[in-house]
Design a protein around this motif. Structure first.
Motif, mmCIF file in Angstrom:
data_model
loop_
_atom_site.group_PDB
_atom_site.id
_atom_site.type_symbol
_atom_site.label_atom_id
_atom_site.label_comp_id
_atom_site.label_asym_id
_atom_site.label_seq_id
_atom_site.Cartn_x
_atom_site.Cartn_y
_atom_site.Cartn_z
ATOM 1 N N UNK A 16 -9.691 1.061 5.147
ATOM 2 C CA UNK A 16 -9.133 1.720 3.962
ATOM 3 C C UNK A 16 -8.209 0.768 3.193
ATOM 4 N N UNK A 17 -7.366 0.046 3.908
ATOM 5 C CA UNK A 17 -6.464 -0.894 3.250
ATOM 6 C C UNK A 17 -7.242 -2.064 2.626
ATOM 7 N N UNK A 18 -8.329 -2.461 3.248
ATOM 8 C CA UNK A 18 -9.163 -3.519 2.691
ATOM 9 C C UNK A 18 -9.788 -3.068 1.378
ATOM 10 N N UNK A 19 -10.275 -1.834 1.333
ATOM 11 C CA UNK A 19 -10.836 -1.285 0.094
ATOM 12 C C UNK A 19 -9.780 -1.234 -1.006
ATOM 13 N N UNK A 20 -8.577 -0.790 -0.641
ATOM 14 C CA UNK A 20 -7.505 -0.703 -1.626
ATOM 15 C C UNK A 20 -7.109 -2.089 -2.140
ATOM 16 N N UNK A 21 -7.117 -3.071 -1.266
ATOM 17 C CA UNK A 21 -6.756 -4.429 -1.674
ATOM 18 C C UNK A 21 -7.780 -5.006 -2.645
ATOM 19 N N UNK A 22 -9.026 -4.558 -2.529
ATOM 20 C CA UNK A 22 -10.086 -5.042 -3.419
ATOM 21 C C UNK A 22 -10.137 -4.254 -4.719
ATOM 22 N N UNK A 23 -9.283 -3.222 -4.815
ATOM 23 C CA UNK A 23 -9.235 -2.432 -6.040
ATOM 24 C C UNK A 23 -10.102 -1.196 -6.014
ATOM 25 N N UNK A 24 -10.535 -0.808 -4.825
ATOM 26 C CA UNK A 24 -11.431 0.334 -4.695
ATOM 27 C C UNK A 24 -10.732 1.503 -4.278
ATOM 28 N N UNK A 48 0.814 -1.223 0.000
ATOM 29 C CA UNK A 48 0.000 0.000 0.000
ATOM 30 C C UNK A 48 0.843 1.268 0.000
ATOM 31 N N UNK A 49 2.141 1.148 -0.180
ATOM 32 C CA UNK A 49 3.026 2.306 -0.069
ATOM 33 C C UNK A 49 2.748 3.373 -1.127
ATOM 34 N N UNK A 50 2.179 2.981 -2.268
ATOM 35 C CA UNK A 50 1.845 3.955 -3.305
ATOM 36 C C UNK A 50 0.667 4.852 -2.912
ATOM 37 N N UNK A 51 -0.129 4.414 -1.961
ATOM 38 C CA UNK A 51 -1.339 5.134 -1.575
ATOM 39 C C UNK A 51 -1.157 6.034 -0.349
#
Length: 68
Positions: free
Chosen positions: A60-68, A25-28
């Motif tokens: 937030x990390x869960x959303x990012x992992x799902x592509x959201x 998640x470092x890009x986010x």
């Protein structure tokens, strides 16, 4: 009682929420960790506030992992 790993106390007695950001998640996020003052010297209040931040970060990390 063990202090949560995301709870940190500075030398003035103020608690902070502190969490490392996984590399995936470092890009986010800016930087390798998030650090936010909880603006309290009360352990009980700090634990409650830090838990809220931990849940929000996990969501937030869960959303990012799902592509959201």
């Amino acid at each position: 009682m063990t202090q949560p790993t995301y709870l940190w106390k500075n030398n003035r007695g103020i608690y902070f929420f502190r969490a490392r950001i996984p590399k995936q998640f470092s890009d986010y996020f800016t930087g390798a960790e998030i650090k936010k003052s909880l603006q309290t010297d009360s352990y009980r209040l700090a634990v409650k506030l830090a838990r809220v931040y931990r849940v929000k970060l996990d969501e937030e990390m869960s959303k990012l992992a799902k592509g959201g």
